[in-house]
Scaffold this active site. Structure first.
Site, mmCIF file in Angstrom:
data_model
loop_
_atom_site.group_PDB
_atom_site.id
_atom_site.type_symbol
_atom_site.label_atom_id
_atom_site.label_comp_id
_atom_site.label_asym_id
_atom_site.label_seq_id
_atom_site.Cartn_x
_atom_site.Cartn_y
_atom_site.Cartn_z
ATOM 1 C CG ASP A 86 7.198 -82.674 21.760
ATOM 2 O OD1 ASP A 86 6.926 -81.468 21.863
ATOM 3 O OD2 ASP A 86 7.943 -83.135 20.875
ATOM 4 C CG HIS A 142 10.305 -76.084 26.633
ATOM 5 N ND1 HIS A 142 11.341 -75.376 26.076
ATOM 6 C CD2 HIS A 142 10.534 -77.397 26.324
ATOM 7 C CE1 HIS A 142 12.159 -76.214 25.447
ATOM 8 N NE2 HIS A 142 11.680 -77.444 25.587
ATOM 9 C CB SER A 226 7.501 -88.745 33.502
ATOM 10 O OG SER A 226 6.957 -88.844 34.796
#
Length: 259
Positions: A86, A142, A226
């Site tokens: 995200d 992911h 980050s």
């Protein structure tokens, strides 16, 4: 002048002692007192969280929270590449013949980012995508494709901000910060997933054990907001027509197709 002042303030506050103190605090029960305010300030979507907000015992637990099953459906189109996080897509561009990329007007070397000219060679004239995770974002990473891990390595020690100010005024944080690189092969091509640590909470934890990755599989998490940089070989990806910078994306959304 602004660049000098920004760097001075960062250097005055960014040292190992402050990082350790912040890490200790965020893992302490005392930090739980800040959770309601943190969730409100950063407008965290509590409906998606695996647990109720009151069940997180520390800020660290909230940072690395998991989501309810099915919250992030994974695009299953054949050969699709999905967003691994995200995030906000901050920049997209071509990797030059000399291994340089330009992000927010600043030039970076992917040879420096990856640690060697040899590692960078296969990505020359390819494509890069910069994905920035703010403190409000889900922090787990992911796999963008199904493939086989070819190599995994870490570089750097200290980390600087990777937000827009950091990219504009910082000391090349994308190629200087502590970073962990995972190189994955699929369809005879390679993708580098560069996970870049953030200032103060400089931590990247791997969560996958197998060298075989499935698209959408969790592979790591950040302990605080980050950046992830994706590097693609020349002519190995076709971007989805809706993908532009800047824009928000979520884990599992299609960002392109492997050729």
């Amino acid at each position: 002048m602004l660049k000098w002042l920004y760097r001075l303030m960062i250097e005055l506050t960014n040292h190992s002692l402050s990082s350790k103190m912040i890490a200790i605090f965020t893992k302490s029960r005392l930090s739980a007192l800040l959770i309601p305010s943190y969730a409100k300030i950063y407008d965290i979507n509590q409906e998606e969280m695996e647990k109720n907000l009151k069940n997180y015992e520390t800020l660290q637990q909230l940072f690395i929270r998991k989501l309810k099953a099915g919250t992030r459906p994974i695009d299953q189109t054949k050969n699709s590449v999905i967003s691994p996080v995200d995030a906000i897509i901050e920049d997209i561009g071509v990797i030059r013949e000399n291994s340089e990329i330009v992000v927010k007007g600043k030039t970076y070397s992917i040879a420096e980012m990856l640690g060697s000219d040899e590692a960078a060679k296969k990505y020359l004239n390819g494509l890069f995508i910069i994905l920035y995770l703010s403190p409000s974002h889900y922090h787990r990473i992911h796999s963008p494709i199904s493939g086989v891990v070819q190599k995994q390595w870490a570089l750097g020690k200290k980390s600087y901000p990777v937000n827009r100010l950091g990219l504009k005024y910082g000391k090349r944080p994308l190629s200087k910060n502590y970073r962990m690189i995972t190189e994955v092969a699929a369809n005879g091509k390679h993708i580098a997933i560069v996970k870049i640590g953030a200032m103060f909470v400089n931590s990247i934890e791997l969560t996958h054990a197998s060298e075989h990755l499935t698209k959408g599989q969790e592979i790591a998490y950040f302990s605080f907001g980050s950046t992830v940089v994706l590097l693609f070989e020349k002519d190995s990806i076709e971007l989805d027509e809706r993908i532009v910078a800047p824009m928000g994306v979520k884990v599992g959304e299609r960002i392109g197709y492997l050729k």
